[in-house]
Motif scaffolding. Structure first.
Motif, PDB file in Angstrom:
ATOM      1  N   THR A  60       0.879  -1.193   0.210  1.00 15.62           N
ATOM      2  CA  THR A  60      -0.051   0.114  -0.066  1.00 15.62           C
ATOM      3  C   THR A  60       1.023   1.244   0.001  1.00 15.62           C
ATOM      4  OG1 THR A  60      -1.822  -1.093   1.028  1.00 15.62           O
ATOM      5  CG2 THR A  60      -1.920   1.324   1.216  1.00 15.62           C
ATOM      6  N   ARG A  61       1.887   1.189   0.768  1.00 19.27           N
ATOM      7  CA  ARG A  61       2.770   2.384   1.001  1.00 19.27           C
ATOM      8  C   ARG A  61       3.652   2.554  -0.347  1.00 19.27           C
ATOM      9  NH1 ARG A  61       4.774   6.472   4.379  1.00 19.27           N
ATOM     10  NH2 ARG A  61       5.990   7.853   3.145  1.00 19.27           N
ATOM     11  N   LEU A  62       3.918   1.525  -0.939  1.00 15.58           N
ATOM     12  CA  LEU A  62       4.558   1.669  -2.261  1.00 15.58           C
ATOM     13  C   LEU A  62       3.637   2.163  -3.357  1.00 15.58           C
ATOM     14  CD1 LEU A  62       7.198   1.100  -4.016  1.00 15.58           C
ATOM     15  CD2 LEU A  62       6.457  -0.951  -4.440  1.00 15.58           C
ATOM     16  N   GLN A  63       2.648   1.714  -3.342  1.00 22.45           N
ATOM     17  CA  GLN A  63       1.550   2.312  -4.183  1.00 22.45           C
ATOM     18  C   GLN A  63       1.182   3.672  -4.291  1.00 22.45           C
ATOM     19  OE1 GLN A  63       0.305   0.422  -7.094  1.00 22.45           O
ATOM     20  NE2 GLN A  63      -0.291   2.467  -7.589  1.00 22.45           N
ATOM     21  N   GLN A  64       1.270   3.975  -3.024  1.00 21.00           N
ATOM     22  CA  GLN A  64       0.910   5.589  -2.658  1.00 21.00           C
ATOM     23  C   GLN A  64       2.144   6.401  -3.089  1.00 21.00           C
ATOM     24  OE1 GLN A  64       0.618   5.608   1.654  1.00 21.00           O
ATOM     25  NE2 GLN A  64      -1.664   4.934   1.461  1.00 21.00           N
ATOM     26  N   GLU A  65       3.344   5.832  -2.980  1.00 18.85           N
ATOM     27  CA  GLU A  65       4.403   6.557  -3.571  1.00 18.85           C
ATOM     28  C   GLU A  65       4.655   6.664  -5.179  1.00 18.85           C
ATOM     29  OE1 GLU A  65       6.775   8.646  -1.603  1.00 18.85           O
ATOM     30  OE2 GLU A  65       5.539   7.922   0.038  1.00 18.85           O
ATOM     31  N   VAL A  66       4.253   5.728  -5.753  1.00 19.09           N
ATOM     32  CA  VAL A  66       4.216   5.521  -7.066  1.00 19.09           C
ATOM     33  C   VAL A  66       3.069   6.493  -7.650  1.00 19.09           C
ATOM     34  CG1 VAL A  66       3.539   4.030  -9.026  1.00 19.09           C
ATOM     35  CG2 VAL A  66       5.170   3.313  -7.286  1.00 19.09           C
ATOM     36  N   ASP A  67       1.783   6.548  -6.969  1.00 18.52           N
ATOM     37  CA  ASP A  67       0.925   7.367  -7.274  1.00 18.52           C
ATOM     38  C   ASP A  67       1.527   8.754  -7.405  1.00 18.52           C
ATOM     39  OD1 ASP A  67      -0.854   5.202  -7.677  1.00 18.52           O
ATOM     40  OD2 ASP A  67      -1.909   5.260  -5.964  1.00 18.52           O
TER      41      ASP A  67
END
Length: 189
Positions: free
Chosen positions: A159-166
């Motif tokens: 989830t955190r990685l997806q937030q950073e990618v977004d």
């Protein structure tokens, strides 16, 4: 070393600069003794309480992770927190019993909650905390089990990685990325 342990027990009361200095000094002492004298290393580990979930380093780290300092003290707080995480990495690398501290449910929960912070000042501390989790999971199967099965750490990391990618995908890369503000909550996918 006993004096360092005394100050570590009262880390939240000593102030940012003193806290950083004490944590770095404790890390330097442990690092300099690693591999030299097993009896001395065992004594230092016992003084810091590295083999128990409520040892000095674990309590100090949990206190720092759970503390919500005023905005004007955030930078100083994060410097102390990063020094505490550095000490935790040194103790984990030199003494695998340290993972008992991290395996304590309160510590993992505090780290996973801290991982959700997104303010710019907290990012270096979040990265250092992730390195601690990675190292502890690498050296201890029981810590990895607690982190990934009991607390769904993989989902939290994803989830955190997806937030950073977004955030990265929403940035306009025509300028200097370092001078760009993160997009608001309404950023498009």
């Amino acid at each position: 070393f006993a004096e360092l342990c005394d100050v570590l027990q009262n880390l939240q009361q000593v102030g940012g600069e003193v806290g950083v200095a004490v944590l770095r000094a404790a890390g330097a002492v442990l690092d300099s003794r690693y591999g030299q004298n097993r009896a001395e290393m065992t004594q230092l580990s016992q003084m810091l309480g590295l083999s128990v979930p409520h040892g000095i380093v674990a309590c100090a780290l949990r206190g720092l992770l759970g503390e919500e300092p005023p905005a004007e003290q955030l930078e100083s707080h994060y410097k102390v927190l990063m020094s505490a995480l550095d000490l935790f990495q040194i103790t984990t690398a030199s003494n695998h019993q340290t993972t008992v501290q991290l395996g304590h449910a309160g510590m993992i929960l505090a780290m996973l909650e801290f991982m959700q912070k997104k303010d710019v000042l907290s990012l270096p501390a979040v990265v250092a905390m992730l390195r601690c989790l990675e190292l502890a999971a690498e050296v201890s199967g029981s810590t990895a089990l607690i982190l990934f099965r009991e607390f769904r750490g993989l989902a939290a990391f994803s989830t955190r990685l997806q937030q950073e990618v977004d955030v990265l995908m929403a940035l306009d890369f025509k300028g200097d990325v370092y001078d760009t503000e993160p997009p608001g909550a309404g950023a498009s996918d």
